[in-house]
Write an enzyme that holds these catalytic residues in place. Structure first.
Site, PDB file in Angstrom:
ATOM      1  N   LYS A 120      58.255 -31.881  56.128  1.00 42.72           N
ATOM      2  CA  LYS A 120      59.441 -31.215  56.344  1.00 42.72           C
ATOM      3  C   LYS A 120      59.206 -29.599  55.987  1.00 42.72           C
ATOM      4  CE  LYS A 120      61.646 -33.079  52.193  1.00 42.72           C
ATOM      5  NZ  LYS A 120      62.688 -33.903  51.657  1.00 42.72           N
ATOM      6  N   TYR A 161      60.418  -1.283  38.538  1.00 43.55           N
ATOM      7  CA  TYR A 161      61.931  -1.099  38.898  1.00 43.55           C
ATOM      8  C   TYR A 161      62.694  -1.337  37.525  1.00 43.55           C
ATOM      9  CZ  TYR A 161      61.379  -0.511  43.709  1.00 43.55           C
ATOM     10  OH  TYR A 161      61.149  -0.217  44.911  1.00 43.55           O
TER      11      TYR A 161
END
Ligand SMILES: *Cc1c(COP(=O)(O)O)cnc(C)c1O
Length: 362
Positions: free
Chosen positions: A35, A257
């Site tokens: 999956k 940042y």
């Protein structure tokens, strides 16, 4: 040169891991859980590589099953969450998919549909996970009803383990969960399936007729405490990139940042072409390890969309173009996941489509 962010996928390792899964339960059968695009490894490539060894595959939806069929894989494909709409039933029957059945409305839908041929269903029993399935007497009634339908040729009994990865737990144990399977459904002649990877690796009790290994195929151990088997797993995905820039930063200067990292003394900072838009988690803590030419270096500053920064001060040989491994054969995804407050499953499934998968082995 193309952007160097790449996920190397070693198919031979996936096959070795699958073989370990089958040797752990030689009396039973195993389906390979592919999956979520085989946990980010590429469902079609992984399924082809396991085509001769896996009895069946398991996915989360009919769309994922279709991808395997369209690639020419003839195996049964189990839909672990079952079908969502009645309209899926005809395709399930035609294509020989197997469907989980976890509620009465699904049985009603099967009962009122004309199918081109009878189907195999996996009856989901809730033994303590409390997400999906029938419990106790309801499960026995559902089994009986399904077995009596002309639309159904075979019923496998399945349950899912909540805590098989824990060495010790004060929550429900594997033994407790198996105990909650109604005895009528443990009768001889009824096929049962309990083990996910953790169950298979660490609990004899869970190794019944069908095993459902997922994460272990990709080489990450789900166990909180490693054992002899989990240590044999081979990491299949190596997420890698390169140093694309380097500079010295002076004391008091920030990197990236928000200034999460501020240099206390002169530091040599390397910039790596890998960011959260590639699937490297933005949650990564200061100091999360990466390997630069095989040696550990700490992540510094915030991960940005396309780049992250590492402290190379202690690696004087590091240079532009040095190889960076974010996780893989030499740095376990589990260790990195822990620094990101998550699990290897999440790292693997999070690697985005813009990262090319580079396959080796077959
Ligand atoms: C995903 C899944 C598995 C595989 O679990 P792993 O922990 O990856 O081995 C097995 N069974 C069910 C029902 C699942 O949804």
């Amino acid at each position: 040169m193309a952007r160097p962010a790449v996920a190397d996928i070693d198919l031979d390792s996936i096959r070795a891991n699958f073989r370990l899964a089958t040797t752990l339960a030689p009396q039973g059968k195993a389906l390979a859980v592919v999956k979520a695009d085989a946990y980010g490894h590429g469902a079609v490539r992984v399924a082809r590589s396991l085509a001769d060894e896996a009895e069946a595959f398991a996915v989360a939806s009919i769309e994922e099953a279709r991808t395997l069929r369209h690639a020419g894989l003839p195996h049964p494909v189990l839909l672990l969450e079952g079908f969502f709409e009645e309209s899926e039933l005809d395709e399930i029957a035609r294509e020989g998919y197997w469907s989980a059945v976890h509620d009465t409305a699904q049985i009603d839908r099967i009962a009122r549909t004309d199918l081109p041929r009878p189907i195999t269903v996996w009856l989901k029993v809730d033994t303590g996970m409390h997400r999906l399935g029938f419990s106790g007497a309801e499960a026995v009634a559902a089994y009986q009803r399904l077995s009596g339908l002309p639309q159904v040729e075979r019923v496998v009994v399945m349950t899912h383990l909540a805590n098989a990865d824990q060495a010790v737990t004060d929550r429900i144990s594997v033994a407790d969960q198996i105990e909650r399977l109604p005895p009528a459904l443990r009768a001889p002649g009824i096929e049962t399936s309990v083990a996910n990877s953790a169950g298979l690796l660490d609990h004899d009790l869970a190794r019944l007729d069908w095993q459902r290994p997922g994460i272990m195929l990709y080489g990450a151990s789900p166990l909180a405490v490693e054992n002899d088997y989990s240590q044999q797993l081979q990491a299949a995905m190596t997420l890698k990139s390169k140093i694309i820039a380097m500079r010295w930063v002076e004391p008091g200067e920030q990197v990236g940042y928000g200034g999460r990292f501020v240099a206390r003394d002169r530091r040599r900072i390397g910039t790596v072409a890998m960011g959260y838009a590639d699937g490297y988690p933005r949650q990564a803590a200061e100091g999360t390890p990466v390997l630069v030419d095989g040696q550990r270096a700490p992540l510094v500053g915030r991960v940005s969309m396309d780049m992250l920064t590492v402290d190379l001060t202690d690696l004087p040989n590091a240079r532009i173009d040095s190889e960076v491994e974010l996780w893989g054969k030499r740095l376990s995804a589990n260790e990195v996941a822990e620094c990101c407050d998550t699990i290897a499953y999440h790292l693997f499934t999070g690697v985005t489509a813009r990262v090319p998968r580079d396959y080796r082995g077959r």
